[in-house]
Design a protein around this motif. Structure first.
Motif, PDB file in Angstrom:
ATOM      1  N   SER A   5      -1.694 -38.334 -53.965  1.00  0.00           N
ATOM      2  CA  SER A   5      -1.961 -39.765 -54.034  1.00  0.00           C
ATOM      3  C   SER A   5      -2.388 -40.221 -52.654  1.00  0.00           C
ATOM      4  O   SER A   5      -2.114 -39.551 -51.651  1.00  0.00           O
ATOM      5  CB  SER A   5      -0.709 -40.528 -54.456  1.00  0.00           C
ATOM      6  N   THR A   6      -3.009 -41.380 -52.605  1.00  0.00           N
ATOM      7  CA  THR A   6      -3.536 -41.882 -51.345  1.00  0.00           C
ATOM      8  C   THR A   6      -3.157 -43.341 -51.162  1.00  0.00           C
ATOM      9  O   THR A   6      -3.131 -44.109 -52.123  1.00  0.00           O
ATOM     10  CB  THR A   6      -5.077 -41.741 -51.333  1.00  0.00           C
ATOM     11  N   ASP A  96      -5.261 -36.289 -43.292  1.00  0.00           N
ATOM     12  CA  ASP A  96      -5.562 -37.711 -43.335  1.00  0.00           C
ATOM     13  C   ASP A  96      -6.845 -37.981 -42.545  1.00  0.00           C
ATOM     14  O   ASP A  96      -7.252 -37.169 -41.714  1.00  0.00           O
ATOM     15  CB  ASP A  96      -4.431 -38.532 -42.715  1.00  0.00           C
ATOM     16  N   THR A  97      -7.440 -39.145 -42.774  1.00  0.00           N
ATOM     17  CA  THR A  97      -8.591 -39.576 -41.987  1.00  0.00           C
ATOM     18  C   THR A  97      -8.217 -40.867 -41.275  1.00  0.00           C
ATOM     19  O   THR A  97      -7.686 -41.795 -41.891  1.00  0.00           O
ATOM     20  CB  THR A  97      -9.821 -39.813 -42.891  1.00  0.00           C
ATOM     21  N   PHE A 113      -7.262 -50.209 -36.579  1.00  0.00           N
ATOM     22  CA  PHE A 113      -6.863 -48.831 -36.854  1.00  0.00           C
ATOM     23  C   PHE A 113      -6.661 -48.702 -38.359  1.00  0.00           C
ATOM     24  O   PHE A 113      -5.944 -49.501 -38.961  1.00  0.00           O
ATOM     25  CB  PHE A 113      -5.556 -48.530 -36.115  1.00  0.00           C
ATOM     26  N   THR A 114      -7.286 -47.696 -38.970  1.00  0.00           N
ATOM     27  CA  THR A 114      -7.125 -47.456 -40.400  1.00  0.00           C
ATOM     28  C   THR A 114      -6.819 -45.982 -40.621  1.00  0.00           C
ATOM     29  O   THR A 114      -7.538 -45.115 -40.117  1.00  0.00           O
ATOM     30  CB  THR A 114      -8.402 -47.842 -41.170  1.00  0.00           C
ATOM     31  N   GLN A 115      -5.762 -45.697 -41.364  1.00  0.00           N
ATOM     32  CA  GLN A 115      -5.410 -44.321 -41.707  1.00  0.00           C
ATOM     33  C   GLN A 115      -5.368 -44.189 -43.218  1.00  0.00           C
ATOM     34  O   GLN A 115      -4.634 -44.914 -43.893  1.00  0.00           O
ATOM     35  CB  GLN A 115      -4.069 -43.917 -41.101  1.00  0.00           C
ATOM     36  N   LEU A 116      -6.161 -43.281 -43.732  1.00  0.00           N
ATOM     37  CA  LEU A 116      -6.140 -42.923 -45.144  1.00  0.00           C
ATOM     38  C   LEU A 116      -5.098 -41.818 -45.278  1.00  0.00           C
ATOM     39  O   LEU A 116      -5.303 -40.696 -44.810  1.00  0.00           O
ATOM     40  CB  LEU A 116      -7.524 -42.445 -45.585  1.00  0.00           C
ATOM     41  N   ILE A 117      -3.952 -42.158 -45.865  1.00  0.00           N
ATOM     42  CA  ILE A 117      -2.791 -41.262 -45.924  1.00  0.00           C
ATOM     43  C   ILE A 117      -2.751 -40.571 -47.284  1.00  0.00           C
ATOM     44  O   ILE A 117      -2.761 -41.232 -48.320  1.00  0.00           O
ATOM     45  CB  ILE A 117      -1.491 -42.056 -45.711  1.00  0.00           C
ATOM     46  N   HIS A 118      -2.679 -39.251 -47.255  1.00  0.00           N
ATOM     47  CA  HIS A 118      -2.577 -38.460 -48.481  1.00  0.00           C
ATOM     48  C   HIS A 118      -1.159 -37.915 -48.608  1.00  0.00           C
ATOM     49  O   HIS A 118      -0.596 -37.420 -47.642  1.00  0.00           O
ATOM     50  CB  HIS A 118      -3.568 -37.291 -48.461  1.00  0.00           C
ATOM     51  N   ALA A 119      -0.611 -37.987 -49.800  1.00  0.00           N
ATOM     52  CA  ALA A 119       0.745 -37.502 -50.045  1.00  0.00           C
ATOM     53  C   ALA A 119       0.758 -36.627 -51.288  1.00  0.00           C
ATOM     54  O   ALA A 119       0.023 -36.875 -52.240  1.00  0.00           O
ATOM     55  CB  ALA A 119       1.697 -38.675 -50.229  1.00  0.00           C
ATOM     56  N   LEU A 134       4.622 -43.497 -51.662  1.00  0.00           N
ATOM     57  CA  LEU A 134       3.505 -43.940 -50.827  1.00  0.00           C
ATOM     58  C   LEU A 134       3.910 -45.099 -49.926  1.00  0.00           C
ATOM     59  O   LEU A 134       3.533 -45.142 -48.745  1.00  0.00           O
ATOM     60  CB  LEU A 134       2.311 -44.337 -51.696  1.00  0.00           C
ATOM     61  N   ASP A 135       4.680 -46.043 -50.463  1.00  0.00           N
ATOM     62  CA  ASP A 135       5.160 -47.166 -49.648  1.00  0.00           C
ATOM     63  C   ASP A 135       6.022 -46.665 -48.494  1.00  0.00           C
ATOM     64  O   ASP A 135       5.878 -47.114 -47.357  1.00  0.00           O
ATOM     65  CB  ASP A 135       5.949 -48.159 -50.498  1.00  0.00           C
TER      66      ASP A 135
END
Length: 165
Positions: A5-6, A96-97, A113-119, A134-135
């Motif tokens: 999930s992202t 992550d990106t 700052f933006t981080q695309l977080i993958h879990a 995710l939260d």
């Protein structure tokens, strides 16, 4: 097989210095080892090849454990934008990106700052479990960046970071 999930974390910070100085702090190994996933007193490795396709690596040693963060540069547009990948292989192979955008504000600058977080999701998780995970991941990531950004601000504005862990 686990699904992923992202979620997206976006943070803004203002600095009392020009964007060039903040931009340099993200890419110069001498400054990176003072704030970026590490502190000068606990840093073992701070190296990078700051060009598109180049890589970066930080190794921080705390409480007897080495923590390694690595990634590759995807976009570098001085002094406005840096896009790079991030992962900590000892915890996950997911990558992550991160996008850092800088703009001039009068005598200072603003960083977005933006981080695309993958879990990774566990097979038995419900949609509610995924949202909760995710939260929690986003909140924990935000806490870590808040601490790092305090150090970054102090570093670019005063030349040093007083907090040493």
């Amino acid at each position: 097989m686990n699904n992923t999930s992202t979620t997206t974390l976006t943070m803004k910070r203002e600095f009392n210095v020009k964007p060039e100085k903040v931009f340099d702090a993200w890419l110069n190994p001498v400054t990176m080892k003072k704030w970026f996933f590490t502190l000068e007193g606990t840093n073992k490795v701070a190296q990078n090849d700051p060009k598109v396709g180049g890589s970066w690596e930080i190794v921080d040693h705390r409480q007897g454990v080495d923590y390694r963060a690595i990634g590759d540069y995807v976009e570098i547009n001085s002094p406005e934008k840096i896009v790079f990948t991030f992962k900590m292989p000892q915890f996950s192979e997911l990558e992550d990106t991160i996008t850092v955008e800088l703009k001039e504000l009068g005598q200072g600058s603003e960083m977005t700052f933006t981080q695309l977080i993958h879990a990774e999701n566990e097979e038995q998780w419900t949609d509610a479990d995924i949202v909760k995970a995710l939260d929690e991941m986003r909140d924990g990531t935000e806490h870590g960046w808040n601490l790092m950004f305090m150090g970054l601000k102090e570093l670019v504005e005063t030349g040093k970071v007083s907090y040493q862990g």
